[in-house]
Design a protein around this motif. Sequence first.
Motif, PDB file in Angstrom:
ATOM      1  N   ARG A  51      33.077  40.130  54.736  1.00 21.94           N
ATOM      2  CA  ARG A  51      33.579  41.117  55.682  1.00 21.94           C
ATOM      3  C   ARG A  51      33.930  42.424  54.984  1.00 21.94           C
ATOM      4  O   ARG A  51      34.045  43.467  55.622  1.00 21.94           O
ATOM      5  CB  ARG A  51      34.816  40.564  56.396  1.00 21.94           C
ATOM      6  CG  ARG A  51      35.311  41.418  57.563  1.00 21.94           C
ATOM      7  CD  ARG A  51      36.324  40.657  58.382  1.00 21.94           C
ATOM      8  NE  ARG A  51      37.357  40.066  57.527  1.00 21.94           N
ATOM      9  CZ  ARG A  51      37.978  38.921  57.805  1.00 21.94           C
ATOM     10  NH1 ARG A  51      37.652  38.222  58.880  1.00 21.94           N
ATOM     11  NH2 ARG A  51      38.921  38.450  56.999  1.00 21.94           N
ATOM     12  N   SER A  52      34.090  42.368  53.666  1.00 23.51           N
ATOM     13  CA  SER A  52      34.577  43.534  52.938  1.00 23.51           C
ATOM     14  C   SER A  52      33.564  44.010  51.904  1.00 23.51           C
ATOM     15  O   SER A  52      33.189  43.265  50.996  1.00 23.51           O
ATOM     16  CB  SER A  52      35.892  43.206  52.226  1.00 23.51           C
ATOM     17  OG  SER A  52      36.246  44.213  51.312  1.00 23.51           O
ATOM     18  N   ARG A  53      33.144  45.263  52.026  1.00 27.18           N
ATOM     19  CA  ARG A  53      32.258  45.855  51.025  1.00 27.18           C
ATOM     20  C   ARG A  53      32.919  45.851  49.654  1.00 27.18           C
ATOM     21  O   ARG A  53      32.266  45.524  48.644  1.00 27.18           O
ATOM     22  CB  ARG A  53      31.911  47.290  51.434  1.00 27.18           C
ATOM     23  CG  ARG A  53      31.177  48.085  50.345  1.00 27.18           C
ATOM     24  CD  ARG A  53      30.957  49.519  50.754  1.00 27.18           C
ATOM     25  NE  ARG A  53      32.185  50.281  50.879  1.00 27.18           N
ATOM     26  CZ  ARG A  53      32.783  50.895  49.847  1.00 27.18           C
ATOM     27  NH1 ARG A  53      32.281  50.808  48.625  1.00 27.18           N
ATOM     28  NH2 ARG A  53      33.896  51.593  50.040  1.00 27.18           N
ATOM     29  N   LEU A  54      34.188  46.191  49.593  1.00 27.75           N
ATOM     30  CA  LEU A  54      34.880  46.291  48.311  1.00 27.75           C
ATOM     31  C   LEU A  54      34.989  44.937  47.617  1.00 27.75           C
ATOM     32  O   LEU A  54      34.812  44.843  46.398  1.00 27.75           O
ATOM     33  CB  LEU A  54      36.274  46.891  48.498  1.00 27.75           C
ATOM     34  CG  LEU A  54      36.345  48.403  48.681  1.00 27.75           C
ATOM     35  CD1 LEU A  54      37.789  48.850  48.867  1.00 27.75           C
ATOM     36  CD2 LEU A  54      35.716  49.116  47.503  1.00 27.75           C
ATOM     37  N   VAL A  55      35.286  43.875  48.374  1.00 26.56           N
ATOM     38  CA  VAL A  55      35.385  42.551  47.770  1.00 26.56           C
ATOM     39  C   VAL A  55      34.047  42.145  47.155  1.00 26.56           C
ATOM     40  O   VAL A  55      33.990  41.656  46.016  1.00 26.56           O
ATOM     41  CB  VAL A  55      35.845  41.514  48.819  1.00 26.56           C
ATOM     42  CG1 VAL A  55      35.638  40.089  48.295  1.00 26.56           C
ATOM     43  CG2 VAL A  55      37.310  41.725  49.173  1.00 26.56           C
ATOM     44  N   PRO A  71      44.559  45.735  46.951  1.00 28.59           N
ATOM     45  CA  PRO A  71      44.707  44.636  47.921  1.00 28.59           C
ATOM     46  C   PRO A  71      43.495  43.684  47.941  1.00 28.59           C
ATOM     47  O   PRO A  71      43.659  42.471  48.131  1.00 28.59           O
ATOM     48  CB  PRO A  71      44.849  45.365  49.261  1.00 28.59           C
ATOM     49  CG  PRO A  71      45.363  46.709  48.911  1.00 28.59           C
ATOM     50  CD  PRO A  71      44.727  47.055  47.601  1.00 28.59           C
ATOM     51  N   LYS A  72      42.291  44.223  47.727  1.00 28.10           N
ATOM     52  CA  LYS A  72      41.095  43.376  47.706  1.00 28.10           C
ATOM     53  C   LYS A  72      41.093  42.493  46.457  1.00 28.10           C
ATOM     54  O   LYS A  72      40.703  41.316  46.508  1.00 28.10           O
ATOM     55  CB  LYS A  72      39.836  44.242  47.741  1.00 28.10           C
ATOM     56  CG  LYS A  72      39.755  45.170  48.935  1.00 28.10           C
ATOM     57  CD  LYS A  72      39.858  44.427  50.254  1.00 28.10           C
ATOM     58  CE  LYS A  72      39.739  45.369  51.443  1.00 28.10           C
ATOM     59  NZ  LYS A  72      39.903  44.660  52.730  1.00 28.10           N
ATOM     60  N   ILE A  73      41.515  43.060  45.343  1.00 27.09           N
ATOM     61  CA  ILE A  73      41.604  42.263  44.117  1.00 27.09           C
ATOM     62  C   ILE A  73      42.637  41.154  44.291  1.00 27.09           C
ATOM     63  O   ILE A  73      42.421  40.009  43.850  1.00 27.09           O
ATOM     64  CB  ILE A  73      41.955  43.165  42.914  1.00 27.09           C
ATOM     65  CG1 ILE A  73      40.792  44.124  42.620  1.00 27.09           C
ATOM     66  CG2 ILE A  73      42.279  42.324  41.680  1.00 27.09           C
ATOM     67  CD1 ILE A  73      41.104  45.180  41.578  1.00 27.09           C
ATOM     68  N   ARG A  74      43.732  41.465  44.960  1.00 19.88           N
ATOM     69  CA  ARG A  74      44.750  40.435  45.209  1.00 19.88           C
ATOM     70  C   ARG A  74      44.188  39.302  46.067  1.00 19.88           C
ATOM     71  O   ARG A  74      44.529  38.123  45.862  1.00 19.88           O
ATOM     72  CB  ARG A  74      45.966  41.062  45.901  1.00 19.88           C
ATOM     73  CG  ARG A  74      46.709  42.086  45.048  1.00 19.88           C
ATOM     74  CD  ARG A  74      47.421  41.440  43.864  1.00 19.88           C
ATOM     75  NE  ARG A  74      48.078  42.463  43.037  1.00 19.88           N
ATOM     76  CZ  ARG A  74      47.564  42.944  41.912  1.00 19.88           C
ATOM     77  NH1 ARG A  74      46.409  42.483  41.448  1.00 19.88           N
ATOM     78  NH2 ARG A  74      48.193  43.861  41.211  1.00 19.88           N
TER      79      ARG A  74
END
Length: 273
Positions: free
Chosen positions: A19-23, A53-56
């Motif tokens: 769902r997340s490009r960054l993840v 937050p994505k790294i977390r």
Amino acid sequence: MSALEVYGEFHDDIQVIFRSRLVTQVLLALGSEKRSLSTLRDITGSSSQALIPKIRQLEALQYVEQVRDGYTLTPIGRLVEREIERLVTMVGVIERHKDFWAAHDIESIPRRFLNELHDLYDAEVIRDVEEDVFAVYRVFGAIIESASWIHGVSSIMSPVHAGAIREAALQGKPVELVVSQELAGKLVEEPYRTMLESLRGHAGFGLYVAASPVRLGMAVTDGFVSLGLYRRDTGTYDTATDLVSTDAAAIAWGERVFQHYRATADRLHLPSM
């Protein structure tokens, strides 16, 4: 348990990734090496406030861990990242030349090599067009001419192609061809028989008959791989379109396909005149 059932049970965790490009970008970026937060910012084009937050989230999944001067994948993170990388590159190679893959019978490629199709990402499609009606053969001729050695797998042949391969063999280039059983029956007849007779006992030339069905045309050399397939709409071989690459990964893919057929093939012997 089916993949659908697994997805239903772990939907939330799976969606964290897709769902997340960054993840996804963070996982792929860490696939090759440890990265600092500043490097991850540069790679993703995002701020620390967006990234952290994505790294977390990835740390909570135990896919990523913080180490001195940056972040790295955990052992289970590396397992997940490899599969994501394979999916991303597979989608990439299909999307890059979707018209080619969609129009042709790709299931004629043995399954294990279909799973490695991402190695052909840097290939280019060569087509005969009104402005260049011999584009495919012209490129094939250049491939054969520049080769130091030639390996081929094919269910089709033309006198023009056979002549180019014969000339290469007579020049002393090692040539090994694996052909379908149907094509083998045609090669013992004219005009191919005379060409093969001229190569009888010629060092470095080998012609073999595949033990399993062949429905493709492929040439592999030290510098190129060229792949042709049958069209899905007509069921006939597409002589006007080839996929060609000079990339080392693509050439290695082609060589693995050749060795797959060569391993169980029998040498073709011409009957006595």
